[in-house]
Design a protein around this motif. Structure first.
Motif, PDB file in Angstrom:
ATOM      1  N   SER A 265       5.118 -48.384  75.560  1.00 21.51           N
ATOM      2  CA  SER A 265       6.252 -49.392  75.491  1.00 21.51           C
ATOM      3  C   SER A 265       7.190 -48.394  76.470  1.00 21.51           C
ATOM      4  CB  SER A 265       6.831 -49.811  74.421  1.00 21.51           C
ATOM      5  OG  SER A 265       7.992 -50.943  75.491  1.00 21.51           O
ATOM      6  N   TRP A 266       7.284 -46.977  75.822  1.00 23.46           N
ATOM      7  CA  TRP A 266       8.711 -46.622  76.283  1.00 23.46           C
ATOM      8  C   TRP A 266       7.443 -45.647  77.685  1.00 23.46           C
ATOM      9  CZ3 TRP A 266       9.397 -43.248  71.122  1.00 23.46           C
ATOM     10  CH2 TRP A 266      10.307 -44.279  70.378  1.00 23.46           C
ATOM     11  N   HIS A 267       6.541 -45.186  77.233  1.00 25.40           N
ATOM     12  CA  HIS A 267       5.749 -44.574  78.533  1.00 25.40           C
ATOM     13  C   HIS A 267       5.485 -46.390  80.128  1.00 25.40           C
ATOM     14  CE1 HIS A 267       3.113 -42.420  81.301  1.00 25.40           C
ATOM     15  NE2 HIS A 267       1.956 -43.705  81.425  1.00 25.40           N
ATOM     16  N   ASP A 268       5.718 -47.468  79.926  1.00 28.20           N
ATOM     17  CA  ASP A 268       6.003 -48.057  80.453  1.00 28.20           C
ATOM     18  C   ASP A 268       7.305 -48.754  80.348  1.00 28.20           C
ATOM     19  OD1 ASP A 268       3.615 -49.188  80.310  1.00 28.20           O
ATOM     20  OD2 ASP A 268       4.038 -50.650  79.728  1.00 28.20           O
ATOM     21  N   LEU A 269       8.130 -48.165  79.779  1.00 33.67           N
ATOM     22  CA  LEU A 269       9.869 -48.301  80.655  1.00 33.67           C
ATOM     23  C   LEU A 269       9.685 -47.009  81.566  1.00 33.67           C
ATOM     24  CD1 LEU A 269      11.177 -49.336  77.335  1.00 33.67           C
ATOM     25  CD2 LEU A 269      11.638 -50.612  79.322  1.00 33.67           C
ATOM     26  N   GLU A 270       9.169 -45.622  81.235  1.00 33.74           N
ATOM     27  CA  GLU A 270       9.869 -44.627  81.866  1.00 33.74           C
ATOM     28  C   GLU A 270       9.181 -44.798  83.834  1.00 33.74           C
ATOM     29  OE1 GLU A 270       7.962 -40.317  82.417  1.00 33.74           O
ATOM     30  OE2 GLU A 270       8.129 -41.330  80.613  1.00 33.74           O
ATOM     31  N   LYS A 271       8.122 -45.799  83.818  1.00 38.96           N
ATOM     32  CA  LYS A 271       7.313 -45.993  84.983  1.00 38.96           C
ATOM     33  C   LYS A 271       7.908 -47.210  86.060  1.00 38.96           C
ATOM     34  CE  LYS A 271       2.828 -46.388  83.450  1.00 38.96           C
ATOM     35  NZ  LYS A 271       1.415 -47.076  83.911  1.00 38.96           N
ATOM     36  N   LEU A 272       8.497 -47.961  84.949  1.00 37.13           N
ATOM     37  CA  LEU A 272       9.306 -49.108  85.766  1.00 37.13           C
ATOM     38  C   LEU A 272      10.037 -48.642  86.791  1.00 37.13           C
ATOM     39  CD1 LEU A 272       8.623 -52.071  85.889  1.00 37.13           C
ATOM     40  CD2 LEU A 272       9.873 -52.315  84.116  1.00 37.13           C
ATOM     41  N   ALA A 273      11.147 -47.853  85.856  1.00 37.10           N
ATOM     42  CA  ALA A 273      12.266 -47.197  85.998  1.00 37.10           C
ATOM     43  C   ALA A 273      11.866 -46.186  87.293  1.00 37.10           C
ATOM     44  CB  ALA A 273      12.793 -46.612  85.065  1.00 37.10           C
ATOM     45  N   THR A 274      11.399 -45.953  87.853  1.00 37.96           N
ATOM     46  CA  THR A 274      10.717 -45.118  89.019  1.00 37.96           C
ATOM     47  C   THR A 274       9.745 -45.545  90.100  1.00 37.96           C
ATOM     48  OG1 THR A 274       8.659 -44.327  87.612  1.00 37.96           O
ATOM     49  CG2 THR A 274      11.022 -42.540  87.701  1.00 37.96           C
ATOM     50  N   THR A 275       9.408 -47.182  89.504  1.00 42.16           N
ATOM     51  CA  THR A 275       8.769 -47.422  90.424  1.00 42.16           C
ATOM     52  C   THR A 275       8.632 -47.898  91.734  1.00 42.16           C
ATOM     53  OG1 THR A 275       6.658 -49.519  90.389  1.00 42.16           O
ATOM     54  CG2 THR A 275       8.694 -49.804  89.162  1.00 42.16           C
ATOM     55  N   LYS A 276       8.635 -47.900  92.742  1.00 41.83           N
ATOM     56  CA  LYS A 276       8.717 -48.014  94.074  1.00 41.83           C
ATOM     57  C   LYS A 276       8.284 -49.849  94.884  1.00 41.83           C
ATOM     58  CE  LYS A 276      11.325 -44.262  94.520  1.00 41.83           C
ATOM     59  NZ  LYS A 276      12.645 -44.435  94.140  1.00 41.83           N
ATOM     60  N   ARG A 277       6.898 -49.702  94.078  1.00 44.54           N
ATOM     61  CA  ARG A 277       6.378 -51.444  94.056  1.00 44.54           C
ATOM     62  C   ARG A 277       6.704 -51.796  93.630  1.00 44.54           C
ATOM     63  NH1 ARG A 277       0.516 -49.387  95.173  1.00 44.54           N
ATOM     64  NH2 ARG A 277       0.351 -51.736  95.816  1.00 44.54           N
ATOM     65  N   LEU A 278       7.348 -53.657  93.926  1.00 48.19           N
ATOM     66  CA  LEU A 278       7.351 -54.595  92.800  1.00 48.19           C
ATOM     67  C   LEU A 278       6.125 -55.432  92.742  1.00 48.19           C
ATOM     68  CD1 LEU A 278      10.164 -56.353  94.745  1.00 48.19           C
ATOM     69  CD2 LEU A 278      10.710 -55.129  92.737  1.00 48.19           C
ATOM     70  N   GLU A 279       5.317 -54.953  92.446  1.00 47.76           N
ATOM     71  CA  GLU A 279       4.083 -55.461  92.750  1.00 47.76           C
ATOM     72  C   GLU A 279       3.307 -54.511  91.546  1.00 47.76           C
ATOM     73  OE1 GLU A 279       2.508 -53.796  95.688  1.00 47.76           O
ATOM     74  OE2 GLU A 279       4.001 -55.035  95.563  1.00 47.76           O
ATOM     75  N   GLN A 280       4.065 -54.103  91.102  1.00 54.18           N
ATOM     76  CA  GLN A 280       3.779 -52.909  89.598  1.00 54.18           C
ATOM     77  C   GLN A 280       4.561 -53.552  88.656  1.00 54.18           C
ATOM     78  OE1 GLN A 280       4.315 -48.955  90.294  1.00 54.18           O
ATOM     79  NE2 GLN A 280       1.878 -48.562  92.221  1.00 54.18           N
ATOM     80  N   ILE A 281       5.848 -54.317  89.300  1.00 56.06           N
ATOM     81  CA  ILE A 281       6.447 -54.397  88.243  1.00 56.06           C
ATOM     82  C   ILE A 281       6.466 -55.604  87.527  1.00 56.06           C
ATOM     83  CG2 ILE A 281       8.940 -55.569  87.358  1.00 56.06           C
ATOM     84  CD1 ILE A 281       9.817 -53.699  90.108  1.00 56.06           C
ATOM     85  N   ARG A 282       5.850 -56.659  87.568  1.00 57.23           N
ATOM     86  CA  ARG A 282       5.377 -58.108  86.913  1.00 57.23           C
ATOM     87  C   ARG A 282       4.535 -58.028  85.692  1.00 57.23           C
ATOM     88  NH1 ARG A 282       4.072 -61.446  92.860  1.00 57.23           N
ATOM     89  NH2 ARG A 282       6.190 -61.215  93.961  1.00 57.23           N
ATOM     90  N   PRO A 283       3.730 -56.997  86.149  1.00 57.64           N
ATOM     91  CA  PRO A 283       2.691 -57.084  84.352  1.00 57.64           C
ATOM     92  C   PRO A 283       3.691 -56.401  82.864  1.00 57.64           C
ATOM     93  CG  PRO A 283       1.677 -55.785  86.428  1.00 57.64           C
ATOM     94  CD  PRO A 283       2.875 -56.347  86.691  1.00 57.64           C
ATOM     95  N   PHE A 284       4.206 -56.030  83.255  1.00 54.43           N
ATOM     96  CA  PHE A 284       5.118 -55.197  81.880  1.00 54.43           C
ATOM     97  C   PHE A 284       5.661 -56.511  81.183  1.00 54.43           C
ATOM     98  CE2 PHE A 284       9.423 -54.739  79.884  1.00 54.43           C
ATOM     99  CZ  PHE A 284       9.078 -53.646  79.298  1.00 54.43           C
ATOM    100  N   SER A 285       6.585 -57.718  81.293  1.00 56.94           N
ATOM    101  CA  SER A 285       6.381 -58.333  80.584  1.00 56.94           C
ATOM    102  C   SER A 285       5.214 -59.069  80.331  1.00 56.94           C
ATOM    103  CB  SER A 285       7.484 -59.298  80.756  1.00 56.94           C
ATOM    104  OG  SER A 285       6.517 -60.255  81.907  1.00 56.94           O
ATOM    105  N   GLN A 286       3.772 -59.278  80.446  1.00 59.65           N
ATOM    106  CA  GLN A 286       2.694 -59.616  79.825  1.00 59.65           C
ATOM    107  C   GLN A 286       2.362 -58.668  78.997  1.00 59.65           C
ATOM    108  OE1 GLN A 286      -0.183 -60.494  82.848  1.00 59.65           O
ATOM    109  NE2 GLN A 286       1.255 -62.552  83.525  1.00 59.65           N
ATOM    110  N   ARG A 287       2.644 -57.221  79.244  1.00 63.14           N
ATOM    111  CA  ARG A 287       1.996 -56.434  77.988  1.00 63.14           C
ATOM    112  C   ARG A 287       2.597 -56.031  77.063  1.00 63.14           C
ATOM    113  NH1 ARG A 287       0.600 -53.224  82.957  1.00 63.14           N
ATOM    114  NH2 ARG A 287       2.410 -52.344  82.612  1.00 63.14           N
TER     115      ARG A 287
END
Length: 393
Positions: A265-287
């Motif tokens: 979960s922390w790894h996903d939050l780390e990637k989520l904070a630095t991502t530049k593409r919104l389409e990478q953000i959407r799967p987070f809530s499901q995971r």
């Protein structure tokens, strides 16, 4: 909800439950009264935002309930369309490390059983390799499959003993289908009743499956003790091979599994904070919701002194949703404020990177993150309108 609407009011709350429209109007009135640029108003506006989300979700639930008890055809159409959308965007938690260990367990147990089969020249040794692979795969999703494998093996041995009584003592005295069905009912009917009891369902299922398998019923009686003994001894050896290999290679506790979920979960939050593409953000809530479903039963069995007992998995879920909201809104901000938000997200990524690597964040990093958040909020008070000042806590 009635209490929330009338919190802070001097008059008594209404006796009737307000409608959704009345609640939204009350929230809008509260927002109009708190337009000053201070911390208290910011918290109040944030609270109103969460109330609106609560009302929306509750309205969706009531609409679904009405559709279930009312127009079933309309419900089927809506949920079929939603299911297609979910199929295209379904993202579940995957622990590749544990999957690799499970695969290695199957390979080792099958290899050991096969080597034993070849070295011994025992005809039934092939069954050991087959059953060892099956049992390793069957319990691969559990954190510690060994207790369940041991339980299965114990009641499989009981089933074999019952089957031996049938094969050697009872079946030679039977002379037709009716007597055979009556004899099998003496053990299989009670076992079937145990399946219906949650606390004994595993025992009932094991006995119900293994008695017919141990008997290996054919069209005519074959009371060959050697064949019967070899086949069932191979089954028990297969259980032993799977249990020993699993205990050595991949058996972990609930605490270790929960730590792995948190680190993912922390790894996903780390990637989520630095991502530049919104389409990478959407799967987070499901995971994250999938991880939450995996985390809850593990937290229930943790010892009270565990370091994870006080962990708040919902906090990480809320943090991820807030990061997504910041990504969506930051392009509407002034350039200076946009850069400040990027600095906050970068610092937040370093914060979760430290937690994932060391198990906790460094105190100086946490202090710097708090200072950066305060500076960004203070900057937003002077540059944003009331609507864009609402930042989720």
């Amino acid at each position: 909800v009635v209490w929330v609407k009338w919190a802070g009011e001097t008059q008594a709350p209404p006796t009737e439950v307000p409608t959704t429209r009345q609640l939204r109007q009350a929230i809008s009135a509260i927002e109009q009264r708190h337009r000053d640029q201070n911390w208290c108003d910011l918290l109040t506006l944030n609270f109103c935002l969460h109330l609106r989300m609560l009302i929306k979700n509750w309205s969706d639930c009531t609409s679904l309930h009405k559709a279930v008890i009312g127009n079933e055809q309309q419900l089927r159409f809506k949920w079929r369309r939603s299911a297609r959308l979910l199929d295209r965007a379904r993202h579940q938690h995957r622990d590749y490390g544990m999957a690799f260990l499970s695969a290695i367990t199957v390979v080792i147990s099958t290899s050991v059983a096969t080597l034993f089969w070849i070295a011994s020249g025992w005809h039934e040794g092939a069954g050991i390799a087959q059953l060892a692979a099956i049992f390793c795969c069957l319990f691969a999703t559990l954190d510690d499959p060994v207790p369940l494998i041991r339980k299965f093996a114990t009641f499989t041995a009981v089933s074999i003993a019952i089957a031996a009584c049938y094969q050697l003592a009872l079946f030679p005295r039977l002379d037709g289908f009716i007597s055979l069905a009556a004899a099998l009912g003496l053990s299989l009917i009670p076992a079937g009743l145990l399946v219906a009891m949650p606390e004994f369902s595993v025992i009932g299922a094991v006995v119900s499956v293994n008695i017919p398998m141990a008997l290996n019923l054919q069209s005519s009686l074959n009371a060959d003790f050697a064949t019967f003994a070899n086949m069932n001894i191979a089954t028990l050896i297969g259980f032993a091979t799977a249990g020993i290999t699993t205990a050595i290679v991949r058996s972990i506790g609930a605490e270790t599994s929960a730590k792995r979920l948190l680190k993912n979960s922390w790894h996903d939050l780390e990637k989520l904070a630095t991502t530049k593409r919104l389409e990478q953000i959407r799967p987070f809530s499901q995971r994250q919701m999938d991880r939450l479903a995996l985390m809850v039963p593990r937290l229930a069995v943790l010892p009270p002194d565990s370091s994870l007992a006080a962990s708040d998995f919902f906090r990480d879920l809320r943090m991820g949703l807030n990061i997504m909201e910041l990504h969506k809104q930051k392009n509407r901000l002034a350039p200076d404020l946009h850069r400040s938000v990027d600095e906050v997200l970068t610092c937040l990524a370093r914060h979760y990177q430290s937690k994932r690597r060391d198990g906790h964040a460094k105190p100086e990093e946490e202090e710097h993150l708090v200072q950066l958040l305060d500076q960004t909020l203070a900057q937003s008070f002077t540059t944003l309108s009331t609507r864009s000042r609402v930042v989720q806590a």
